[in-house]
Design a protein around this motif. Structure first.
Motif, PDB file in Angstrom:
ATOM      1  N   GLY A 325     -41.348  89.831  23.322  1.00 31.86           N
ATOM      2  CA  GLY A 325     -40.489  90.991  23.517  1.00 31.86           C
ATOM      3  C   GLY A 325     -41.212  92.001  24.388  1.00 31.86           C
ATOM      4  N   ALA A 357     -36.585  93.607  24.301  1.00 31.84           N
ATOM      5  CA  ALA A 357     -36.742  93.082  22.934  1.00 31.84           C
ATOM      6  C   ALA A 357     -38.017  93.633  22.317  1.00 31.84           C
ATOM      7  CB  ALA A 357     -36.779  91.561  22.943  1.00 31.84           C
ATOM      8  N   ILE A 361     -38.820  89.707  16.604  1.00 31.80           N
ATOM      9  CA  ILE A 361     -37.804  88.776  17.098  1.00 31.80           C
ATOM     10  C   ILE A 361     -37.561  87.742  16.010  1.00 31.80           C
ATOM     11  CG2 ILE A 361     -37.286  87.019  18.826  1.00 31.80           C
ATOM     12  CD1 ILE A 361     -38.830  88.634  20.858  1.00 31.80           C
ATOM     13  N   LEU A 368     -31.662  94.442  14.765  1.00 29.47           N
ATOM     14  CA  LEU A 368     -32.907  95.036  15.241  1.00 29.47           C
ATOM     15  C   LEU A 368     -33.507  95.967  14.192  1.00 29.47           C
ATOM     16  CD1 LEU A 368     -34.992  95.923  17.452  1.00 29.47           C
ATOM     17  CD2 LEU A 368     -33.329  97.698  18.075  1.00 29.47           C
ATOM     18  N   SER A 370     -36.497  98.512  14.550  1.00 31.63           N
ATOM     19  CA  SER A 370     -37.445  99.088  15.504  1.00 31.63           C
ATOM     20  C   SER A 370     -38.537  99.899  14.820  1.00 31.63           C
ATOM     21  CB  SER A 370     -36.718  99.962  16.522  1.00 31.63           C
ATOM     22  OG  SER A 370     -36.024 101.003  15.871  1.00 31.63           O
ATOM     23  N   GLY A 385     -38.025  97.962  20.667  1.00 36.33           N
ATOM     24  CA  GLY A 385     -36.820  97.204  20.972  1.00 36.33           C
ATOM     25  C   GLY A 385     -35.600  98.079  21.152  1.00 36.33           C
ATOM     26  N   HIS A 390     -32.264  93.249  22.502  1.00 35.95           N
ATOM     27  CA  HIS A 390     -32.978  92.579  21.415  1.00 35.95           C
ATOM     28  C   HIS A 390     -32.077  91.531  20.747  1.00 35.95           C
ATOM     29  CE1 HIS A 390     -36.224  92.449  18.354  1.00 35.95           C
ATOM     30  NE2 HIS A 390     -35.240  92.146  17.522  1.00 35.95           N
ATOM     31  N   GLN A 394     -32.724  87.489  20.580  1.00 36.96           N
ATOM     32  CA  GLN A 394     -32.770  86.695  19.345  1.00 36.96           C
ATOM     33  C   GLN A 394     -31.834  85.503  19.434  1.00 36.96           C
ATOM     34  OE1 GLN A 394     -34.291  89.763  15.919  1.00 36.96           O
ATOM     35  NE2 GLN A 394     -32.105  89.451  16.054  1.00 36.96           N
TER      36      GLN A 394
END
Length: 417
Positions: A325, A357, A361, A368, A370, A385, A390, A394
């Motif tokens: 990411g 991302a 992940i 997400l 974060s 992210g 993101h 995934q």
């Protein structure tokens, strides 16, 4: 009569579903809300605003969201963008084999930025999101020093074997193992500290523990050898790369946002000792949100003084898929992946790098996260992210991971749910 449906109503958490609203007036403005409560009772929710089409339907797979948790056409937006009501909570399924997450879908007339208990939806329905498919068996594993849970697909097998590792929070996290088992892999969700009688804190990476786990998995009558796969994220990716380097049983490794050097803890294996690069804890930054930005604790691995801490990936004889990411706020994972690949034999490593991302992940059923609290830190930690890229990372990386494991471990019998 207004109706909202989710098809299929019961599904694996990594599989797409279709949300459809019927019976509205043409061009009617509505709010679609999805919500669930996790096993601690924390509420996660997402909402999006739509205009019905000329036939009085709203289909998030065809019609753009005008605002809310996301904008534009996103068939799974109401699932991918679930966020907690309480800051810094992460949506993690703990009891993966016992029950699904129950997602409630509601349709409200007009624009509803906040939904009070007194407001009645025009229609509602529920969806089950499972982390194990029908017939998947979870077997607690406590043999020798090894602690974890083995997930076995239904049927006689043998199945390709995979060890699944998470990171610095410790304990045992099983949701990815359950989903992989539902794809036809025999998966050992492996704990390596802060679980049962394992050490409470991580002081060293004893590779013989992971070797014992690999041999135990390969000895199972339902596991097909001679090689196995390893999937690891964060500290677990560091472990996975070391396993790929030193353990001949490991032929396919998925490395997700980790390092290629020992950090904080030495690696020991028989007569081998790889010293760690110390964490530079004085470089931790407290953000305006009250969260810790830990990206500065990792020294530049290209400093010649750190060369003895590198994992000697030139010894790897299997294949490695690096998943990165680019908005990872925990560490410079792309740099570590590139440094690892530079030492490896040509063609033995492949890099998937995703702009936007973050660090965590996960399979595409996971929204997400974060920032979240984590065991062992006094404050929440930044993971980074942006929600939409993101989510797409995934979705794409999960399919690539499945294909990579199938390619190098052999085909599986994929379940339908």
């Amino acid at each position: 009569m207004v109706e909202v449906t989710v098809t299929p109503q019961s599904s694996l958490a990594d599989r797409p579903v279709q949300v459809l609203v019927r019976g509205l007036s043409p061009s009617q403005l509505v709010t679609l809300r999805a919500w669930l409560k996790d096993e601690q009772g924390e509420c996660f929710q997402a909402r999006a605003f739509f205009h019905a089409d000329d036939t009085g339907e709203v289909d998030p797979g065809r019609h753009p969201a005008l605002g809310g948790s996301y904008t534009g056409v996103c068939p799974m937006g109401l699932f991918w963008f679930l966020q907690p009501d309480t800051l810094f909570r992460r949506l993690v399924k703990r009891d993966v084999a016992g029950s699904p997450f129950l997602v409630q879908l509601e349709v409200f007339d007009g624009l509803h930025l906040v939904t009070g208990p007194q407001e009645q939806p025009l229609a509602c329905c529920g969806a089950e999101r499972w982390y194990v498919g029908p017939g998947v068996q979870r077997v607690p594993l406590r043999e020798g020093r090894v602690r974890g849970a083995l997930f076995l697909p239904p049927g006689p097998g043998p199945f390709p074997g995979v060890i699944d590792l998470f990171g610095g929070a410790g304990g045992l996290i099983e949701f990815r193992a359950g989903l992989l088992a539902s794809r036809g892999f025999a998966v050992l969700a492996l704990a390596f500290f802060a679980y049962q009688d394992l050490p409470r804190a991580l002081t060293q990476l004893d590779l013989e523990y992971f070797e014992e786990a690999a041999e135990l998995l390969l000895q199972h009558p339902k596991v097909r050898g001679p090689g196995l796969g390893v999937v690891g994220v964060s500290k677990g990716a560091e472990v996975a790369l070391a396993m790929a380097t030193f353990l001949p049983q490991v032929v396919a490794t998925v490395w997700i946002n980790g390092t290629a050097f020992l950090h904080g803890n030495p690696l020991v294996y028989k007569d081998l000792h790889i010293p760690p690069i110390p964490y530079r804890t004085e470089r931790i930054v407290l953000t305006e949100l009250g969260a810790l930005d830990n990206s500065g604790v990792f020294s530049d691995p290209r400093d010649p003084s750190h060369s003895s801490s590198a994992i000697p990936t030139e010894k790897i004889r299997g294949k490695v898929l690096f998943v990165v990411g680019e908005a990872d706020r925990s560490l410079n994972s792309k740099l570590f992946a590139q440094l690892a690949m530079a030492r490896m034999a040509p063609g033995s490593g492949r890099l998937l790098s995703y702009p936007g991302a973050g660090h965590l992940i996960e399979p595409p059923g996971s929204p997400l996260c974060s920032i979240s609290s984590i065991r062992g830190t006094p404050r929440p930690v930044m993971w980074g992210g942006e929600a939409q890229p993101h989510a797409k990372a995934q979705e794409h990386s999960w399919q690539e991971i499945i294909q990579f494991l199938e390619l190098h471990l052999g085909s599986t019998a994929t379940m339908k749910l």
